[in-house]
Write an enzyme that holds these catalytic residues in place. Structure first.
Site, PDB file in Angstrom:
ATOM      1  N   GLU A 142       4.254 101.873  59.304  1.00  0.00           N
ATOM      2  CA  GLU A 142       3.696 101.865  57.950  1.00  0.00           C
ATOM      3  C   GLU A 142       2.739 100.693  57.727  1.00  0.00           C
ATOM      4  O   GLU A 142       3.001  99.800  56.898  1.00  0.00           O
ATOM      5  CB  GLU A 142       4.826 101.827  56.915  1.00  0.00           C
ATOM      6  CG  GLU A 142       5.782 102.994  57.019  1.00  0.00           C
ATOM      7  CD  GLU A 142       6.927 102.944  55.994  1.00  0.00           C
ATOM      8  OE1 GLU A 142       6.993 101.972  55.231  1.00  0.00           O
ATOM      9  OE2 GLU A 142       7.731 103.875  55.966  1.00  0.00           O
ATOM     10  N   GLU A 159      10.988 108.762  59.782  1.00  0.00           N
ATOM     11  CA  GLU A 159      11.925 108.301  58.744  1.00  0.00           C
ATOM     12  C   GLU A 159      12.008 109.357  57.661  1.00  0.00           C
ATOM     13  O   GLU A 159      10.982 109.912  57.240  1.00  0.00           O
ATOM     14  CB  GLU A 159      11.467 106.992  58.081  1.00  0.00           C
ATOM     15  CG  GLU A 159      11.620 105.769  58.929  1.00  0.00           C
ATOM     16  CD  GLU A 159      11.179 104.489  58.209  1.00  0.00           C
ATOM     17  OE1 GLU A 159      11.226 104.441  56.960  1.00  0.00           O
ATOM     18  OE2 GLU A 159      10.776 103.559  58.922  1.00  0.00           O
TER      19      GLU A 159
HETATM   20  O1  IFM Z   1      13.595 100.622  54.508  1.00  0.00           O
HETATM   21  C1  IFM Z   1      12.300 101.132  54.569  1.00  0.00           C
HETATM   22  C2  IFM Z   1      11.750 101.034  55.969  1.00  0.00           C
HETATM   23  O2  IFM Z   1      11.791  99.745  56.462  1.00  0.00           O
HETATM   24  C3  IFM Z   1      10.316 101.507  55.983  1.00  0.00           C
HETATM   25  N1  IFM Z   1      10.183 102.802  55.390  1.00  0.00           N
HETATM   26  C4  IFM Z   1      10.805 103.018  54.106  1.00  0.00           C
HETATM   27  C5  IFM Z   1      12.256 102.573  54.144  1.00  0.00           C
HETATM   28  C6  IFM Z   1      12.905 102.803  52.769  1.00  0.00           C
HETATM   29  O3  IFM Z   1      12.226 102.109  51.778  1.00  0.00           O
END
Ligand code: IFM
Length: 457
Positions: free
Chosen positions: A168, A364
């Site tokens: 990200e 994710e």
């Molecule tokens: O915890 C975070 C992660 O580190 C990066 N993506 C989003 C998740 C939830 O906010």
């Protein structure tokens, strides 16, 4: 808890994800240097309750227990990140052997459990020494990142098949340098846009370093894990849909993606930067040097997508950008994020239209909930998370039926952990972490996910 209507092919990669600063703890152990998050957490008011990652889930010492939880869950892969400050405590120079030793121990434990490693090189814990020299706003950080990546490929490449460069980068650049809500806590658009470009450049240079690394190319996938060999980025594209059928809302939904999606996706996939966005910010030029765009567009083997929610976008001539996010009626998670599983399917289609047959991973997906243990501390009934997961897995199943090349799904997260500026107040895990004694208690969603995996392998 039926999982019957979900369809996934044999070889689909099931996984769970975490990140170093969020779970490891052991912040000063074995020569680890300070990171920008260690410093940011100590800034008054930056993180809820002044929480920090000093102990986190103590995965640094408790990894055998966590790997055993994953083995019993039945996952094929664990996505975790390397802490750059463990390996280069001051950002560069000579690597700290104890840093690599920890990851070798973890990787060996995973291998014994038959779990492949999907390793993220950078999940936001920049060595503080590099921040002192400007951090990602300084071009040199991209070069340091490539050097660090090359050392990781050399030291761990015989144990790792699947590499992710940056997690990200939007959050690193925009939350960190424009909004100031993440480390390093800067509010400066010009610095933020320099960070965007240097993160993209660091990604491209790391891909080039990977291609030049013999040990990375020699990695052997864990038998039957379904893990792909190769390297790619992890992006959190902004998922949008028009708030109505009006053409101006469709246009607004498209333009809303410029900063979060196109400033990263477009250059990485050889489309250059979105000119219409850059034209709005002449005071924040990108420091692009000759040859940079070719480096950034170095071919990748797959793309990781982190998806949590989707925005409905309305045209709004009154707002500075010409659009705004509409109020949504969906239930929200404990983060206040609307639950929109269909947005994941729409995002996968958006990406496939632009990337064709490139393998995609959901790297994710998950939700925060106000979880509590039952009275005797042995069970956590987290029905809302099960509902969230069912909906999003159904979106993945639908994507596969449409022919979208989705190769795997990593649930965020294996275990409750340090949720950045929210500290430990938001729980994303399918395993409950009792922060008083670091005891792990699988939640009901853990057993749900176990059953989903077991019925599709
Ligand atoms: O915890 C975070 C992660 O580190 C990066 N993506 C989003 C998740 C939830 O906010």
């Amino acid at each position: 808890m039926s999982t019957g209507d979900l369809q996934f092919p044999a070889g689909f990669l099931w996984g769970v994800a975490t990140a170093s600063y969020q779970v490891e703890g052991a912040a000063t152990v074995d020569g680890r240097g300070p990171s920008i998050w260690d410093a940011f957490c100590r800034r008054p008011g930056a993180v809820t309750h002044g929480h920090n990652g000093d102990v986190a889930c103590d995965q640094y010492h408790r990894y055998p227990e966590d790997v055993e939880l994953m083995r019993r869950l039945g996952v094929g892969a664990y996505r975790f990140s390397l802490a750059w400050p463990r390996i280069f405590p001051a950002g560069g120079g000579t690597p700290n052997p104890a840093g690599f030793d920890y990851y070798k121990r973890l990787l060996d434990e995973l291998q014994r459990a038959g779990i492949a490693a999907a390793v993220t090189l950078y999940h936001w814990d920049l060595p503080l020494a590099l921040q002192d020299a400007g951090g990602w706003a300084n071009r040199d950080t991209a070069l340091r990142f490539a050097d660090y990546a090359g050392h990781c490929f050399g030291a761990l490449g015989d144990r790792v098949d699947t590499w992710f460069t940056l997690n990200e980068p939007y959050c690193s650049a925009i939350l960190g340098y424009l909004e100031g809500v993440h480390a390093p806590g800067i509010r400066d658009r010009a610095a933020a846009y320099r960070a965007v470009h240097h993160l993209n450049l660091g990604h491209g240079l790391a891909v080039q370093a990977y291609r030049a690394s013999p040990s990375a190319a020699a990695a052997t996938p864990a038998p039957g894990s379904g893990a792909a060999r190769g390297i790619g980025p992890v992006l959190n594209l902004l998922a949008t849909r028009p708030a109505s059928a009006r053409a101006e809302d469709a246009d607004a939904a498209d333009r809303a993606q410029d900063l979060q999606s196109r400033m990263f996706f477009d250059p990485i996939f050889g489309r250059g930067y979105p000119e219409r966005h850059l034209a709005s910010y002449p005071q924040a030029p990108l420091p692009v040097e000759p040859g940079d765009l070719e480096i950034i567009a170095a071919p990748v083997d797959f793309l990781g997508l982190n998806y949590y929610w989707e925005e409905a976008v309305q045209a709004d001539p009154e707002s500075p950008h010409g659009f705004r996010f509409a109020v949504q009626w969906q239930p929200v998670t404990d983060m206040g994020w609307p639950v929109v599983p269909g947005g994941l399917l729409r995002q996968l289609r958006w990406v496939q239209q632009r990337c064709g047959a490139l393998p995609l991973y959901v790297t994710e997906n998950g939700c925060a909930a106000a979880d509590r243990l039952n009275a005797d501390g042995t069970r956590c009934a987290d029905r809302p998370r099960i509902d969230y997961l069912r909906g999003h897995l159904a979106a993945c199943s639908q994507a596969l039926q449409e022919g979208i090349p989705l190769a795997g799904y990593f649930l965020w997260s294996l275990i409750d952990n340090f949720e950045w500026s929210f500290g430990y107040t938001k729980r994303f895990g399918i395993v409950y972490c009792d922060y008083t004694d670091l005891r792990r208690v699988p939640k009901d969603s853990y057993y749900f996910y176990r059953d989903v995996i077991a019925s599709h392998v």
